[in-house]
Design an enzyme around this catalytic site. Structure first.
Site, PDB file in Angstrom:
ATOM      1  CG  HIS A 124      10.301 -29.037  49.814  1.00  0.00           C
ATOM      2  ND1 HIS A 124      10.557 -28.469  51.041  1.00  0.00           N
ATOM      3  CD2 HIS A 124      10.657 -28.112  48.894  1.00  0.00           C
ATOM      4  CE1 HIS A 124      11.031 -27.258  50.870  1.00  0.00           C
ATOM      5  NE2 HIS A 124      11.099 -27.017  49.574  1.00  0.00           N
TER       6      HIS A 124
ATOM      7  CB  CYS B 287     -21.950 -36.496  45.290  1.00  0.00           C
ATOM      8  SG  CYS B 287     -21.250 -36.740  43.649  1.00  0.00           S
TER       9      CYS B 287
ATOM     10  CG  ASP C 257      -0.674 -35.449  -0.638  1.00  0.00           C
ATOM     11  OD1 ASP C 257      -0.191 -35.900   0.423  1.00  0.00           O
ATOM     12  OD2 ASP C 257      -1.685 -35.933  -1.188  1.00  0.00           O
TER      13      ASP C 257
ATOM     14  CG  PHE D 271      -9.142 -41.808   8.375  1.00  0.00           C
ATOM     15  CD1 PHE D 271      -8.697 -41.933   9.677  1.00  0.00           C
ATOM     16  CD2 PHE D 271     -10.506 -41.882   8.127  1.00  0.00           C
ATOM     17  CE1 PHE D 271      -9.591 -42.128  10.717  1.00  0.00           C
ATOM     18  CE2 PHE D 271     -11.413 -42.070   9.156  1.00  0.00           C
ATOM     19  CZ  PHE D 271     -10.961 -42.195  10.451  1.00  0.00           C
TER      20      PHE D 271
ATOM     21  CE  LYS E 288       0.596 -42.553   3.488  1.00  0.00           C
ATOM     22  NZ  LYS E 288       0.167 -41.172   3.602  1.00  0.00           N
TER      23      LYS E 288
HETATM   24  O1  PMT Z   1     -13.027 -33.877   8.243  1.00  0.00           O
HETATM   25  P1  PMT Z   1     -14.339 -34.439   7.719  1.00  0.00           P
HETATM   26  O2  PMT Z   1     -15.117 -33.447   6.903  1.00  0.00           O
HETATM   27  O3  PMT Z   1     -15.143 -35.088   8.801  1.00  0.00           O
HETATM   28  O4  PMT Z   1     -13.973 -35.617   6.682  1.00  0.00           O
HETATM   29  C1  PMT Z   1     -13.306 -36.761   7.098  1.00  0.00           C
HETATM   30  C2  PMT Z   1     -12.219 -37.201   6.096  1.00  0.00           C
HETATM   31  C3  PMT Z   1     -12.874 -37.606   4.796  1.00  0.00           C
HETATM   32  C4  PMT Z   1     -11.228 -36.064   5.857  1.00  0.00           C
HETATM   33  C5  PMT Z   1     -11.487 -38.406   6.766  1.00  0.00           C
HETATM   34  O5  PMT Z   1     -12.396 -39.448   6.948  1.00  0.00           O
HETATM   35  C6  PMT Z   1     -10.296 -38.874   5.943  1.00  0.00           C
HETATM   36  O6  PMT Z   1     -10.408 -39.631   4.997  1.00  0.00           O
HETATM   37  N1  PMT Z   1      -9.085 -38.387   6.292  1.00  0.00           N
HETATM   38  C7  PMT Z   1      -7.828 -38.669   5.560  1.00  0.00           C
HETATM   39  C8  PMT Z   1      -7.744 -37.791   4.369  1.00  0.00           C
HETATM   40  C9  PMT Z   1      -6.406 -37.960   3.650  1.00  0.00           C
HETATM   41  O7  PMT Z   1      -5.599 -37.094   3.691  1.00  0.00           O
HETATM   42  O8  PMT Z   1      -6.228 -39.133   3.079  1.00  0.00           O
HETATM   43  P2  PMT Z   1      -4.900 -39.524   2.201  1.00  0.00           P
HETATM   44  O9  PMT Z   1      -5.302 -40.769   1.542  1.00  0.00           O
HETATM   45  O10 PMT Z   1      -4.424 -38.398   1.370  1.00  0.00           O
HETATM   46  O11 PMT Z   1      -3.790 -39.797   3.296  1.00  0.00           O
HETATM   47  C10 PMT Z   1      -3.571 -41.080   3.890  1.00  0.00           C
HETATM   48  C11 PMT Z   1      -3.129 -40.904   5.334  1.00  0.00           C
HETATM   49  O12 PMT Z   1      -1.842 -40.258   5.386  1.00  0.00           O
HETATM   50  C12 PMT Z   1      -4.056 -40.065   6.177  1.00  0.00           C
HETATM   51  O13 PMT Z   1      -4.151 -40.676   7.444  1.00  0.00           O
HETATM   52  C13 PMT Z   1      -3.378 -38.708   6.248  1.00  0.00           C
HETATM   53  O14 PMT Z   1      -3.664 -38.044   7.487  1.00  0.00           O
HETATM   54  C14 PMT Z   1      -1.902 -39.078   6.151  1.00  0.00           C
HETATM   55  N2  PMT Z   1      -1.079 -38.075   5.447  1.00  0.00           N
HETATM   56  C15 PMT Z   1      -1.360 -37.694   4.163  1.00  0.00           C
HETATM   57  C16 PMT Z   1      -0.560 -36.800   3.514  1.00  0.00           C
HETATM   58  C17 PMT Z   1       0.558 -36.274   4.181  1.00  0.00           C
HETATM   59  N3  PMT Z   1       1.355 -35.385   3.592  1.00  0.00           N
HETATM   60  N4  PMT Z   1       0.835 -36.647   5.444  1.00  0.00           N
HETATM   61  C18 PMT Z   1       0.053 -37.553   6.072  1.00  0.00           C
HETATM   62  O15 PMT Z   1       0.311 -37.913   7.232  1.00  0.00           O
END
Ligand code: PMT
Length: 414
Positions: free
Chosen positions: A72, A158, A288, A335, A353
């Protein structure tokens, strides 16, 4: 000409015979394959089958060797990858607990925690869902360099239907080749049969970060983590290997969950798994900003009013950093939470991004988005620069399913 060495460990279940096809694919690709069969595996298949397929020894006994070094140890030293397929609940339990009572488990114990392991479990659904089996898998992924290729849903020996069937041999093979490719920028996306994400590592973030002000107060947002959780559940149903990084506490699921609180903790967790994932979905609402200073003890309300200001500092943009580091075959999904100019603002984030896809949702409507069980989103990609696809108001589970179907059609089909 490949000269990489693979140890194929086969434990005993009805899927053991499928390891022959796996060995055959690897040998055809010129990998050197050494097989180890457990006692139970030998009840299903024979060492002679593997000897014939691999043109190499197939070992069944810990003490049956004529080399100076224990078998091994020598095998571990030489190996580039250890593949365990199928891995039974028993093998997984021994592996998680460092039990070494036969050749395969002794070898696993002696195998470097740095070298890659590919683990393909196969078992009855109840066994797969047993929290102890899942806890053992968690221990393994936390302590070893192990990729788990989840079992898939189907007809089981099964005579029941459910999750537990060994992942498609073709996908195990592709994952093995991907792990062996030295440069992780060559992460290969498996060619997937429809609805099948077996072998894909998917990293998902959920919830809103909390930035402490003092031991009891924080700056936060209204994200409940439901959207991210729905995405993780739906990707899991497709057979993907999920890591969910969330600000929600005490969730119980059959995949790996990492709890975090602040943007910095979330960043650290995402960055430690980013390299090995093929898809990252950032649905977390990352703050942020954070308070410049965190008070060590609870700020008293008797504090003088002139002292009541809270200087903030910027948090890192996690997704933007990863957009710059992204490798060719990784898919980055963000998102966008917007209260106005939804599409224009989302498109800017998509581009800045360097994302493959952005899911845009309106957040000034309390019936969808933050905290709600429903969402309505637009999907925007770099590929179709001027087009957006609407997923009309639906439950977050349905929206998650539709997002993943879109990703599958757009990015995973060859
Ligand atoms: O959690 P729930 O109640 O189900 O709601 C879902 C939601 C509304 C939170 C979700 O659908 C959503 O929109 N998530 C992203 C929220 C967000 O932070 O969005 P933003 O536009 O600020 O950021 C844009 C992207 O950059 C996002 O993918 C975020 O994760 C990312 N980000 C933002 C800021 C940061 N400092 N770093 C990041 O990576």
């Amino acid at each position: 000409m490949q000269n990489k060495k693979i140890i194929l460990g086969v434990s005993g279940g009805i899927a053991s015979y499928k390891a022959c096809d796996l060995a055959s694919l690897l040998v055809k690709d010129n990998y050197k394959v050494q097989t180890i069969l457990t006692d139970s595996a030998q009840k299903f298949i024979s060492a002679l089958t593997f000897k014939t397929i691999t043109y190499n020894d197939c070992y069944t006994n810990q003490f049956d060797y004529d080399i100076v070094e224990p078998l091994h140890i020598e095998m571990c030293r030489e190996a580039d990858l250890l593949v365990l397929a199928p891995a039974t609940a028993n093998l997984i339990a021994k592996m998680a607990n460092g039990i070494a009572d036969d050749l395969l488990t002794t070898l696993i114990c002696a195998y470097s925690s740095k070298k890659p392991i590919l683990l393909a479990p196969a078992m009855n659904t109840a066994m797969w869902e047993n929290p102890i089996v899942q806890a053992n898998l968690k221990t393994i992924t936390e302590n070893l360099n192990c990729t788990i290729i989840n079992p898939i849903e189907g007809q089981l020996a099964c005579r029941t239907e459910g999750i537990g069937k060994l992942a498609e041999v073709e996908n195990i093979y592709k994952q093995a080749v991907s792990l062996l490719s030295k440069n992780s920028s060559n992460l290969q996306l498996p060619i997937l049969p429809e609805g099948e994400w077996s072998g894909l590592k998917v990293l998902i973030t959920a919830g809103g970060t909390k930035e402490p002000i003092d031991p009891v107060r924080f700056l936060g947002n209204r994200s409940s983590g439901k959207m991210g959780l729905a995405l993780a559940d739906e990707a899991y149903k497709k057979g993907a290997d999920i890591i969910l990084i969330t600000t929600q506490k005490a969730l119980k699921r059959n995949y790996k969950i990492i709890e975090v609180e602040t943007a910095h903790e979330l960043q650290k967790a995402v960055e430690s798994y980013f390299d090995t994932c093929q898809i990252l979905i950032m649905s977390a609402a990352v703050s942020d900003f954070r308070p410049l200073q965190v008070f060590a003890s609870k700020v008293k309300k008797s504090r003088s009013e002139s002292d009541w200001y809270l200087p903030l500092t910027k948090n890192p943009d996690i997704l933007e950093t990863l957009g710059r580091l992204k490798k060719e075959n990784q898919i980055l999904i963000g998102f966008a939470a917007e209260s106005d100019n939804l599409i224009q603002n989302a498109r800017k984030k998509l581009e800045n991004k360097k994302l493959d896809l952005i899911v845009a949702n309106q957040v000034d409507n309390t019936e969808i988005g933050f905290g709600s069980d429903y969402n309505e989103v637009y999907l925007l990609t770099q590929k179709d620069n001027s087009e957006e696809i609407i997923l009309p108001k639906n439950t977050k589970t349905q929206i998650a399913f539709q997002i993943l179907e879109f990703v599958q059609d757009k990015f995973l089909k060859c």
